[in-house]
Enzyme design. Structure first.
Site, PDB file in Angstrom:
ATOM      1  N   CYS A 170       9.872   1.586   3.389  1.00 17.40           N
ATOM      2  CA  CYS A 170      10.776   0.497   3.787  1.00 17.40           C
ATOM      3  C   CYS A 170      12.198   1.012   3.923  1.00 17.40           C
ATOM      4  CB  CYS A 170      10.714  -0.633   2.773  1.00 17.40           C
ATOM      5  SG  CYS A 170      11.370  -0.155   1.174  1.00 17.40           S
TER       6      CYS A 170
ATOM      7  N   LYS B 215      -1.300  -7.147  -9.115  1.00 19.69           N
ATOM      8  CA  LYS B 215      -2.272  -7.220  -8.012  1.00 19.69           C
ATOM      9  C   LYS B 215      -1.959  -6.050  -7.081  1.00 19.69           C
ATOM     10  CE  LYS B 215      -3.228  -8.351  -4.285  1.00 19.69           C
ATOM     11  NZ  LYS B 215      -3.604  -7.303  -3.319  1.00 19.69           N
TER      12      LYS B 215
ATOM     13  N   GLU C 297       9.756  -4.026  13.034  1.00 25.07           N
ATOM     14  CA  GLU C 297       9.263  -3.002  12.110  1.00 25.07           C
ATOM     15  C   GLU C 297       7.970  -2.390  12.658  1.00 25.07           C
ATOM     16  OE1 GLU C 297       7.791  -4.129   8.108  1.00 25.07           O
ATOM     17  OE2 GLU C 297       8.854  -2.350   7.383  1.00 25.07           O
TER      18      GLU C 297
ATOM     19  N   GLU D 203      -5.115  -3.807  -1.772  1.00 32.11           N
ATOM     20  CA  GLU D 203      -6.542  -3.538  -1.615  1.00 32.11           C
ATOM     21  C   GLU D 203      -6.786  -2.228  -0.857  1.00 32.11           C
ATOM     22  OE1 GLU D 203      -4.756  -5.798  -0.205  1.00 32.11           O
ATOM     23  OE2 GLU D 203      -5.194  -5.945   1.949  1.00 32.11           O
TER      24      GLU D 203
ATOM     25  N   PHE E  52       0.813  -1.229   0.000  1.00 32.82           N
ATOM     26  CA  PHE E  52       0.000   0.000   0.000  1.00 32.82           C
ATOM     27  C   PHE E  52       0.842   1.271   0.000  1.00 32.82           C
ATOM     28  CE2 PHE E  52       0.905  -0.081   4.573  1.00 32.82           C
ATOM     29  CZ  PHE E  52       1.088   1.266   4.834  1.00 32.82           C
TER      30      PHE E  52
HETATM   31  P1  NAD Z   1       1.327  -6.621   3.090  1.00 33.09           P
HETATM   32  O1  NAD Z   1       2.306  -7.709   3.204  1.00 33.09           O
HETATM   33  O2  NAD Z   1       0.214  -6.552   4.073  1.00 33.09           O
HETATM   34  O3  NAD Z   1       0.628  -6.627   1.635  1.00 33.09           O
HETATM   35  C1  NAD Z   1       1.410  -6.689   0.455  1.00 33.09           C
HETATM   36  C2  NAD Z   1       0.582  -7.364  -0.621  1.00 33.09           C
HETATM   37  O4  NAD Z   1       0.311  -8.716  -0.238  1.00 33.09           O
HETATM   38  C3  NAD Z   1      -0.775  -6.708  -0.853  1.00 33.09           C
HETATM   39  O5  NAD Z   1      -1.028  -6.666  -2.233  1.00 33.09           O
HETATM   40  C4  NAD Z   1      -1.735  -7.644  -0.134  1.00 33.09           C
HETATM   41  O6  NAD Z   1      -3.029  -7.638  -0.686  1.00 33.09           O
HETATM   42  C5  NAD Z   1      -1.085  -8.996  -0.345  1.00 33.09           C
HETATM   43  N1  NAD Z   1      -1.413  -9.974   0.701  1.00 33.09           N
HETATM   44  C6  NAD Z   1      -2.003  -9.754   1.896  1.00 33.09           C
HETATM   45  N2  NAD Z   1      -2.113 -10.907   2.584  1.00 33.09           N
HETATM   46  C7  NAD Z   1      -1.585 -11.878   1.814  1.00 33.09           C
HETATM   47  C8  NAD Z   1      -1.394 -13.287   1.986  1.00 33.09           C
HETATM   48  N3  NAD Z   1      -1.764 -13.907   3.091  1.00 33.09           N
HETATM   49  N4  NAD Z   1      -0.824 -13.973   0.976  1.00 33.09           N
HETATM   50  C9  NAD Z   1      -0.424 -13.365  -0.146  1.00 33.09           C
HETATM   51  N5  NAD Z   1      -0.569 -12.030  -0.351  1.00 33.09           N
HETATM   52  C10 NAD Z   1      -1.139 -11.287   0.610  1.00 33.09           C
HETATM   53  O7  NAD Z   1       2.179  -5.257   3.111  1.00 33.09           O
HETATM   54  P2  NAD Z   1       1.638  -3.769   3.208  1.00 33.09           P
HETATM   55  O8  NAD Z   1       1.158  -3.513   4.599  1.00 33.09           O
HETATM   56  O9  NAD Z   1       0.753  -3.461   2.068  1.00 33.09           O
HETATM   57  O10 NAD Z   1       2.999  -2.950   2.951  1.00 33.09           O
HETATM   58  C11 NAD Z   1       3.892  -2.602   3.966  1.00 33.09           C
HETATM   59  C12 NAD Z   1       5.052  -3.569   4.036  1.00 33.09           C
HETATM   60  O11 NAD Z   1       5.725  -3.599   2.779  1.00 33.09           O
HETATM   61  C13 NAD Z   1       6.111  -3.155   5.049  1.00 33.09           C
HETATM   62  O12 NAD Z   1       6.566  -4.293   5.726  1.00 33.09           O
HETATM   63  C14 NAD Z   1       7.208  -2.562   4.196  1.00 33.09           C
HETATM   64  O13 NAD Z   1       8.492  -2.585   4.774  1.00 33.09           O
HETATM   65  C15 NAD Z   1       7.124  -3.445   2.997  1.00 33.09           C
HETATM   66  N6  NAD Z   1       7.739  -2.827   1.836  1.00 33.09           N
HETATM   67  C16 NAD Z   1       8.954  -3.328   1.459  1.00 33.09           C
HETATM   68  C17 NAD Z   1       9.606  -2.768   0.383  1.00 33.09           C
HETATM   69  C18 NAD Z   1      10.948  -3.299  -0.033  1.00 33.09           C
HETATM   70  O14 NAD Z   1      11.421  -2.924  -1.086  1.00 33.09           O
HETATM   71  N7  NAD Z   1      11.575  -4.168   0.737  1.00 33.09           N
HETATM   72  C19 NAD Z   1       9.027  -1.702  -0.321  1.00 33.09           C
HETATM   73  C20 NAD Z   1       7.781  -1.233   0.088  1.00 33.09           C
HETATM   74  C21 NAD Z   1       7.149  -1.809   1.178  1.00 33.09           C
END
Ligand code: NAD
Length: 496
Positions: free
Chosen positions: A290, A182, A386, A185, A158
């Site tokens: 991140c 994808k 985190e 949401e 997000f």
């Molecule tokens: P999230 O893991 O909750 O969601 C990421 C994606 O996974 C979304 O599209 C979500 O719909 C999907 N998802 C949710 N549950 C799932 C499941 N059980 N199985 C498969 N897919 C699923 O992450 P978020 O809260 O949207 O984003 C924040 C996180 O992303 C933080 O931990 C941040 O550090 C990380 N992030 C990392 C980087 C990087 O380059 N390392 C960059 C941006 C964000």
């Protein structure tokens, strides 16, 4: 902001918006999407299913033969038009990012422009993706070419509704793949606008498809036999699960996870510059990056630096204008962030700036203000896990070795930074940090193209290195090696 018919979002498959598939027994399900500024519902996102993914993969598979046969120059020419459309719609896209994600307007504009940079890299690929050629024996020549993989999938978080999808879409399609994105949401609107711009630019139907939802479509994409590679960006535990699921199917996968980024201030650092940089890093995008600074390890107790960080943090105001700090994404995030602050306080840490006041002051929306915690207990969860909010943990350490020991012991490894005026000190830390992206006097050390983006340890899973730049080209292509001989050789050895 949105036309009425757009408030119930639809998937984008084969160049048009389509309703999610309803089953025989139940209509498609939707989740409300809220704006972080006021918690008001701004639309509904469909919870797509395996059937929706199957439709999208069928469209992407059908589009692949014609798209992959085009030259990279031809595909890049379309991206030049897409780049112009991003410029034309920059303000509108930034407004959608503000509305659905909660960034301030300047951050939203910058995030779209950063996404546009990866488009620039992708449209320059005709200049950089040539293979190599060598006469390896007399009369025998080897060359290699890069081939697309087929249908690829990209799952995004997000926190950057445009920038993170742009880490994959331009390079993936410029290399001749077709794809399914994808979106998160929580922020589904910006990419819904962008797929229309891709079509306007000339990207053929089926080349980029968009399927909304949460876990079900992600798992369906990984499992689908026609999806050849998967990228994921999100929290570490899901990144690891995605990576393992793809591994079991022997599928190419790159899954970037969460972060806990350590900054070390040496006694000789420039206090004015360091304090400004640390505050910008931990409060920018409300700490939902991140690459944000989350832990500052001061070598010795650095009162002047701490005072400046506190003063600059206290001067920040809530809002959507440049220089202000926006809300965090949702109530669950507010609860998580404030819990870390309260637990630190209970374990004896001093809360030098307390962002929980913003939560109490705001009647609407999801607010936590800049927070600075001075820890004495190395075990505090806020120091180690985190948080993903505007919270800076400060801990005084006795030596460079102790700072490195703490940084190295953390399970994440996205970024780390040393603040110093000494080249030797900088070199010492950069060579010893256990992090994929290191900064010297830069708290958000994001590598820019042609360099690739990616952390180490629990910040990155999968069997391929990095995303964007040359890492993106490597991920989204495979090499065909060709060995040729045209002239019969006298006295030929077995090698020729
Ligand atoms: P999230 O893991 O909750 O969601 C990421 C994606 O996974 C979304 O599209 C979500 O719909 C999907 N998802 C949710 N549950 C799932 C499941 N059980 N199985 C498969 N897919 C699923 O992450 P978020 O809260 O949207 O984003 C924040 C996180 O992303 C933080 O931990 C941040 O550090 C990380 N992030 C990392 C980087 C990087 O380059 N390392 C960059 C941006 C964000």
């Amino acid at each position: 902001m949105f036309a009425q018919e757009q408030t119930h979002l639809r998937n984008w498959i084969n160049g048009e918006f389509v309703d999610p598939v309803s089953s025989d027994v139940a209509p498609a399900k939707y989740l409300p999407v809220t704006s972080p500024y006021n918690a008001k519902v701004i639309g509904h996102v469909p919870l797509s299913t395996v059937e929706d993914v199957n439709r999208a993969v069928a469209a992407a598979s059908a589009a692949f033969p014609a798209w992959s046969k085009r030259t990279v120059k031809d595909r890049a020419a379309i991206l030049i038009r897409f780049h112009s459309l991003l410029t034309k719609h920059l303000d509108q896209l930034a407004d959608i990012v503000v509305l659905e994600n909660g960034k301030n307007k300047a951050e939203a504009l910058a995030s779209v422009l950063k996404g546009q940079e990866t488009v620039e890299y992708a449209l320059s690929l005709p200049q950089v993706v040539q293979g190599k050629m060598l006469e390896v024996s007399r009369g025998v020549t080897c060359y290699d070419t890069r081939c697309p993989l087929g249908v690829v999938a990209s799952v995004v978080p997000f926190n950057f509704p445009v920038m993170v999808p742009m880490w994959t879409v331009p390079i993936a399609i410029a290399m001749g793949n077709t794809m399914i994105l994808k979106p998160s949401e929580k922020v589904p609107f910006t990419m819904t606008k962008i797929v229309e711009l891709l079509k306007e630019a000339g990207v053929p139907d089926g080349v980029v498809n968009l399927v909304h939802g949460t876990a079900e479509p992600v798992n369906a994409l990984i499992d689908h036999p026609d999806v050849k590679a998967v990228t994921f960006v999100g929290t570490s535990h899901i990144a690891e699960a995605v990576s393992q699921r793809a591994h079991r199917l022997n599928k190419r996968v790159l899954a970037l996870g969460g972060a806990k980024n350590h900054m070390v201030s040496a006694p000789d650092c420039n206090i004015e510059m360091t304090s400004t940089d640390v505050v910008n890093s931990y409060t920018g995008c409300s700490g939902q990056r991140c690459m944000a600074a989350t832990v500052l390890l001061t070598i010795g107790h650095q009162q002047e630096l701490i005072d400046k960080i506190v003063a600059k943090s206290q001067a920040l105001r809530a809002g959507s204008q440049a220089g202000q700090v926006g809300p965090v994404i949702d109530q669950a995030s507010v609860n998580k962030i404030t819990r870390y602050i309260s637990e630190s306080e209970a374990s004896g840490a001093k809360i030098l700036v307390d962002g929980r006041s913003w939560t109490k002051e705001h009647q609407e929306g999801f607010w936590v203000g800049p927070t600075v915690i001075l820890h004495t207990n190395k075990q505090d969860a806020a120091l180690n896990e985190e948080i993903f909010g505007p919270v800076l943990s400060i801990l005084a350490v006795e030596s460079a070795d102790e700072a490195l020991e703490i940084e190295n012991a953390n399970p994440y490894g996205n970024a780390a930074c040393i603040y110093t005026n000494s080249g030797a000190t900088a070199d010492h830390f950069v060579k010893r940090f256990s992090a994929g992206m290191c900064g010297v006097n830069i708290g958000v050390a994001v590598p820019r193209e042609p360099f690739s983006f990616g952390g180490w340890n629990k910040s990155r899973f999968g069997n391929h290195c990095d995303i964007t730049g040359d890492g993106g080209v490597e991920f989204f292509s495979t090499r065909r090696k060709v060995t040729t001989k045209w002239v019969p050789q006298e006295n030929a050895s077995w090698m020729s």
